[in-house]
Structure formats: C-alpha cells, structure tokens
Design a protein around this motif. Structure first.
Motif, PDB file in Angstrom:
ATOM      1  N   GLU A 198       0.843  -1.190   0.000  1.00 44.41           N
ATOM      2  CA  GLU A 198       0.000   0.000   0.000  1.00 44.41           C
ATOM      3  C   GLU A 198       0.883   1.247   0.000  1.00 44.41           C
ATOM      4  N   PRO A 199       0.303   2.413  -0.327  1.00 49.75           N
ATOM      5  CA  PRO A 199       1.123   3.634  -0.398  1.00 49.75           C
ATOM      6  C   PRO A 199       1.946   3.914   0.847  1.00 49.75           C
ATOM      7  N   GLY A 200       1.445   3.532   2.042  1.00 56.24           N
ATOM      8  CA  GLY A 200       2.193   3.802   3.261  1.00 56.24           C
ATOM      9  C   GLY A 200       3.070   2.658   3.729  1.00 56.24           C
ATOM     10  N   SER A 201       3.180   1.592   2.931  1.00 54.40           N
ATOM     11  CA  SER A 201       3.913   0.398   3.358  1.00 54.40           C
ATOM     12  C   SER A 201       5.424   0.608   3.340  1.00 54.40           C
ATOM     13  N   ASP A 202       6.120  -0.145   4.192  1.00 54.27           N
ATOM     14  CA  ASP A 202       7.579  -0.229   4.121  1.00 54.27           C
ATOM     15  C   ASP A 202       7.931  -1.393   3.195  1.00 54.27           C
ATOM     16  N   TRP A 203       9.223  -1.597   2.981  1.00 54.33           N
ATOM     17  CA  TRP A 203       9.664  -2.618   2.032  1.00 54.33           C
ATOM     18  C   TRP A 203       9.284  -4.023   2.487  1.00 54.33           C
ATOM     19  N   THR A 204       9.088  -4.221   3.790  1.00 55.50           N
ATOM     20  CA  THR A 204       8.778  -5.554   4.295  1.00 55.50           C
ATOM     21  C   THR A 204       7.437  -6.080   3.773  1.00 55.50           C
ATOM     22  N   ALA A 205       6.559  -5.184   3.308  1.00 51.84           N
ATOM     23  CA  ALA A 205       5.290  -5.635   2.725  1.00 51.84           C
ATOM     24  C   ALA A 205       5.517  -6.433   1.450  1.00 51.84           C
ATOM     25  N   MET A 206       6.719  -6.308   0.860  1.00 54.34           N
ATOM     26  CA  MET A 206       7.037  -7.036  -0.366  1.00 54.34           C
ATOM     27  C   MET A 206       7.554  -8.450  -0.084  1.00 54.34           C
ATOM     28  N   LEU A 207       7.835  -8.766   1.170  1.00 54.17           N
ATOM     29  CA  LEU A 207       8.462 -10.048   1.482  1.00 54.17           C
ATOM     30  C   LEU A 207       7.665 -11.268   1.002  1.00 54.17           C
ATOM     31  N   PRO A 208       6.330 -11.323   1.210  1.00 53.41           N
ATOM     32  CA  PRO A 208       5.601 -12.488   0.680  1.00 53.41           C
ATOM     33  C   PRO A 208       5.775 -12.653  -0.825  1.00 53.41           C
ATOM     34  N   SER A 209       5.700 -11.542  -1.552  1.00 52.83           N
ATOM     35  CA  SER A 209       5.903 -11.603  -3.003  1.00 52.83           C
ATOM     36  C   SER A 209       7.314 -12.062  -3.343  1.00 52.83           C
ATOM     37  N   MET A 210       8.305 -11.523  -2.640  1.00 55.53           N
ATOM     38  CA  MET A 210       9.700 -11.888  -2.904  1.00 55.53           C
ATOM     39  C   MET A 210       9.944 -13.380  -2.688  1.00 55.53           C
ATOM     40  N   ILE A 211       9.460 -13.907  -1.573  1.00 54.95           N
ATOM     41  CA  ILE A 211       9.736 -15.301  -1.238  1.00 54.95           C
ATOM     42  C   ILE A 211       9.068 -16.240  -2.238  1.00 54.95           C
ATOM     43  N   VAL A 212       7.791 -16.009  -2.540  1.00 52.25           N
ATOM     44  CA  VAL A 212       7.072 -16.898  -3.459  1.00 52.25           C
ATOM     45  C   VAL A 212       7.637 -16.782  -4.873  1.00 52.25           C
ATOM     46  N   THR A 213       7.947 -15.557  -5.307  1.00 50.60           N
ATOM     47  CA  THR A 213       8.555 -15.385  -6.633  1.00 50.60           C
ATOM     48  C   THR A 213       9.927 -16.050  -6.681  1.00 50.60           C
ATOM     49  N   GLY A 214      10.708 -15.925  -5.605  1.00 55.73           N
ATOM     50  CA  GLY A 214      12.015 -16.571  -5.562  1.00 55.73           C
ATOM     51  C   GLY A 214      11.914 -18.080  -5.662  1.00 55.73           C
ATOM     52  N   ILE A 215      10.893 -18.669  -5.025  1.00 57.33           N
ATOM     53  CA  ILE A 215      10.674 -20.118  -5.152  1.00 57.33           C
ATOM     54  C   ILE A 215      10.419 -20.478  -6.609  1.00 57.33           C
ATOM     55  N   GLY A 216       9.548 -19.697  -7.267  1.00 59.32           N
ATOM     56  CA  GLY A 216       9.228 -19.989  -8.663  1.00 59.32           C
ATOM     57  C   GLY A 216      10.420 -19.851  -9.583  1.00 59.32           C
ATOM     58  N   MET A 217      11.200 -18.788  -9.421  1.00 55.09           N
ATOM     59  CA  MET A 217      12.365 -18.588 -10.286  1.00 55.09           C
ATOM     60  C   MET A 217      13.422 -19.651 -10.030  1.00 55.09           C
ATOM     61  N   GLY A 218      13.564 -20.074  -8.776  1.00 52.45           N
ATOM     62  CA  GLY A 218      14.516 -21.138  -8.478  1.00 52.45           C
ATOM     63  C   GLY A 218      14.093 -22.471  -9.066  1.00 52.45           C
TER      64      GLY A 218
END
Length: 528
Positions: A359-379
């Motif tokens: 969301e507009p007020g989020s910190d970078w940690t809000a991206m962690l679920p996306s990062m982890i799941v995307t990293g699994i897929g790319m790996g």
C-alpha cells in the motif's frame, strides 16, 4: 579427423566435469552480474564522460542488442567449430571488451565496447549449458543445472551490491575491469581442462542464416527498447518492427532451403516439448524480470533506498532462488519436467500477484511475501528450463538448442521490460493526473506524472512549488503503488498462461535418450 578412444575420452570427460561446471558457472556469474551492475553506475558515467540521456540508453541497449542477436549464432557455431574453441573465443571477446569499456575515455568508445561485450556474452550464454550437457547425463545433469541456475540467481542478487560497492569505492570503471582477471584465469583453465566436442558435419557455416536472423532479431529488440521514448507508432519504430519481421521470415525461407546445412533445425519447433519450453521461457522472463525491475524502481525511487540498500532488501528473494534451484536439480530425474516448469511459473504468477499487498504507506517488508514466493518460482524454473532445452536434441546439437532457448529468454526480457514498462508509465501518468493534487497542477500534471513514473517521488522537489510538495508527493506515491499493483496483476495473468503451457506441452517422452538416461557417467565427447 579421427575420433578418440571411447574409454580414454570417458575417463578424460569424467575428470573434466567439475572444471566444466565451474567454468560455466563463473562465466554465468560474470554475465548476470554485468546485466545489473551497469545500472548502478549510470549517474557516474554521465558525469565522467559528459554523456546525454541517449548516450546512456546506448550503454544498456548496445549490450542488449548484440546479446540477443548472437545467441543462436554462438550456439550453432559451437556445434560446428567446437564448443571449447567457441567458448574460449567468447571469453576472449568478453574480457578484452570489458578492458576496453573500463578504459574508455568517451561514451562512443564505451558503447562500441559494450556491443562487443554483448557478442562475447551471447557466446558464453549459449555455449555454457551445452558444455554442461555434453559432460553430464541423467540425474547428475539435473544436479549440475541446479547449481548453474542457483549461481545465475546469486549473481543477479549481488549485482547491485557489487556494483554499488565498486562504484563508490573504486569508481565506475571497475565494474568492467573486474571482469579482466576473472576472464583471463577462466580462459587459461578452460584451455587446459575443458574437453572439445562438436558435431561432425560435411557443410560449412550458414552465413546467410546468421545475418538474416541476427539483423532481424536486433531490429525487433531495438523497436521494443526504444518504442516508449520514440513513440510506438513513430516511423522509426514501425520501420524497425517491419524490417525485423521481414528478415525473420527470410531467415525461415533460407533455413528451409538449406535443409541439413541450416544453422537452426526448424523441425525442432514441431517437438511439443521444445516449443513449450521456449514459449514458457518467453512468458516467464517477460513477466518476472519486468516485475523485478519495477519493484527495484519502487524500492529506490519511492522508498528512497540506495542501490546498495536496495540490493540488501532483495536478498531474501535471491537467497530463496539460490537454495530452491540447488534442490530442484536433484528432482529432475524423478519429477516430470512439465510439472516442474508449470509449477515454477505458477509460483511466479502467485508471487507477482502478492505485490498487491503493498500500500502507499507500506515499508519494504510488505514485499516479502511476493519476494519469497517469486524466488521459489524462479529457483524452480531455471534448472529444468536449461536441461530440457538441450535435452530434446542429441548432444551434438546442444549448442544450437541452447542458443535458441537463450534467445527466447533474452527476447522475453526485452519485450517484457518494454511492454510492461510502457503500461506502468501510462497508468502512473493517468492516475496522477486524475488525482486532486494532479488536477490542481493543470497543464503541468502530465509532465509531473511522467517524472513520477521514471524517477518516483525523489525528483518532485525540483518539479513543483514547495507549498504543494506534500500533497503532490502523497498523490505521486499512491499513483506509483497503484500502477505497480495493476501491472503486477497483468504480469501474473500472463505468467499463468505460461504455467498452463508448461503443464500441457512439456513431456519427458520428447527428450533425447541422453537426457532420459539415469547413468551418471558422460558419454565420450566427439573429438575435434
């Protein structure tokens, strides 16, 4: 030329396997690193070489164009002239051009060096998997490609970190010069340790095929790279697209007429698994890499982190990618390849969809679920993608197949970054102009919106009056985050199509017997 003794060749090949994998991984690490480190140093390049915006575009584009144009050529030449010989030539080109780029005193010299560097990179990209495929068989091949894919992800993660460290401590020239000692050592080891292998054919090099394919693909990629800045319907861009399509049609005609002498065996496209993995690669890279680039832009330009800090925050994704890739290699012998490819792209699709949690007020940690799941897929994706691409052909044609697979990969990146980047740019400008703060700017709303799309909120202080800066910044952040979420949803939908293609089209029965064998020892390479 006579073939060497099979038993002796097998013994030599066994002792060379570790060196082959190590050199292919070192080359891949340098190449993937070079994709990302240059972006970090663009501002320093502009100041040192007095380069304009167009000049800086060519620092990236000259490398991208030659890389895409020479992938298939590099793989096909390796099959005919010898993979060790062509791989060594690629190392020489990449190392010398890195030296020239690091010593460049003007932007023209730098861009010419980058073009040659792209040619060397194309050769190494296409021949590296073929070298691994020639030395490894069965379950061992899967494990080797697992390590290979993991190293590629690790290099992608470390690119901003290493680029920022070198640029800040030693200067931008060292992002190129660091390749020189690594390249020299890799070349010497390769000449001493690699086995030579090639296809024994009675026909020469397909020059006409090389020219028509290389120029045609370069024009298409150039069109996508410059369409946003020049206009998608402008005469130069339409001309580039039309010329590229015509040359590629001519390439198909040439290859059909040459038959067995052609640089690319068009009959491969009739194999469902080969066509499936190429299409899945195109869609996966078009979406996932575009998504990563846009997310990096968000972390740097909206959240305000430096390249070094941005790289650190993307480490969860890349560490996940590295670990999953290493584990996946061991599963290639027991799990259906279509299941691995389909599941991997499905994870990527879900991961990109999870960016809507930001969301507009989020910190970078809000991206962690996306990062982890995307990293699994790319790996999950990289090891089977590389193994299947060369697995559908007999080992003697591995270079050609690898070159075509890498071509789809790089074209996917170019098309995805251009297309989704243009969609993102359009949505940011429209959303900002429609906001209350944007409407108050009147005719300046669209120019400010374009600034937000390119540079985030960091450049607004110079673009708007101080008394309206706070409101404009809030509107800009909302427009940026909203557009990012919308584009990620589109990326997820298109990636899901790639997942379906993987599940439906890719089957083990289409693989060559060398890829289906469970034997760990390599067959004897063909002597040059």
């Amino acid at each position: 030329m006579s073939a060497e003794n099979p038993s002796a060749a097998a013994a030599t090949g066994g002792s060379a396997r570790g060196w082959t994998l190590a050199l292919a991984c070192v080359a891949m690490f340098m190449l993937m690193l070079d994709v990302t480190v240059v972006n970090v140093a663009l501002q320093h390049l502009r100041e040192t070489l007095d380069a304009g915006f167009s000049d800086l575009q060519w620092v990236i584009d000259s490398y991208t164009l030659t890389l895409a144009a020479f992938l298939l050529t590099g793989g096909s030449l390796a099959d005919r002239l010898g993979r060790k010989r062509v791989f060594s030539t690629g190392l020489v080109l990449f190392t010398l051009s890195s030296l020239a780029a690091g010593l460049a005193q003007d932007v023209l010299t730098l861009n010419l060096a980058r073009g040659v560097q792209g040619i060397g990179a194309a050769v190494l990209f296409s021949v590296g998997p073929a070298l691994i495929g020639n030395e490894f068989r069965g379950a061992d091949r899967g494990k080797a490609f697992g390590v290979f894919g993991g190293i590629a992800g690790l290099a992608l993660a470390l690119g901003p970190l290493i680029g920022g460290l070198l640029t800040d401590s030693l200067g931008w020239r060292w992002i190129f010069l660091v390749n020189v000692p690594i390249g020299v050592i890799a070349l010497l080891i390769g000449l001493a340790k690699l086995n030579e292998s090639r296809e024994q054919v009675p026909y020469g090099i397909d020059w006409l095929g090389m020219i028509t394919f290389g120029l045609g693909l370069a024009l298409l990629v150039l069109g996508f790279l410059r369409a946003e800045s020049s206009g998608w319907t402008s005469a130069p861009i339409l001309g580039a697209f039309a010329g590229g399509v015509l040359l590629l049609v001519l390439f198909v005609v040439v290859e059909l007429r040459r038959g067995e002498a052609a640089m690319f065996d068009l009959s491969l496209l009739r194999i469902r698994t080969f066509s499936g993995v190429c299409l899945a690669t195109l869609l996966s890279n078009a979406t996932s890499l575009a998504a990563v680039f846009l997310q990096i832009s968000y972390v740097q330009n909206v959240l305000g982190y430096s390249p070094w800090e941005t790289g650190l925050r993307f480490m969860p994704m890349m560490i996940t990618l590295f670990i999953v890739a290493a584990i996946t290699g061991g599963a290639l012998a027991s799990v259906q390849p279509g299941v691995l490819i389909g599941a991997s792209i499905a994870f990527i699709a879900v991961g990109m969809g999870l960016i809507t949690l930001v969301e507009p007020g989020s910190d970078w940690t809000a991206m962690l679920p996306s990062m982890i799941v995307t990293g699994i897929g790319m790996g999950l994706f990289n090891p089977p993608r590389a193994a299947i691409t060369i697995g559908v052909v007999r080992p003697e044609k591995a270079g050609m197949a690898s070159g075509m697979g890498e071509t789809f990969q790089q074209v996917g990146v170019a098309v995805g970054v251009a297309a989704f980047g243009a969609l993102f740019h359009h949505k940011v400008v429209a959303a900002f102009a429609a906001s209350t703060a944007g409407s108050a700017l009147g005719a300046q709303a669209e120019p400010v919106g374009r600034t937000v799309a390119v540079s985030g909120t960091g450049a607004l202080a110079q673009a708007v009056p101080a008394d309206s800066l706070a409101g404009v910044t809030d509107a800009a952040r909302s427009a940026f985050v909203g557009a990012l979420g919308d584009v990620m949803v589109w990326c997820a939908v298109i990636a899901a199509v790639g997942a379906v293609i993987g599940f439906v089209f890719i089957h083990r029965r289409d693989l060559h017997e060398s890829a289906r064998s469970d034997a760990g020892a390599p067959t004897a390479p063909v002597a040059a």
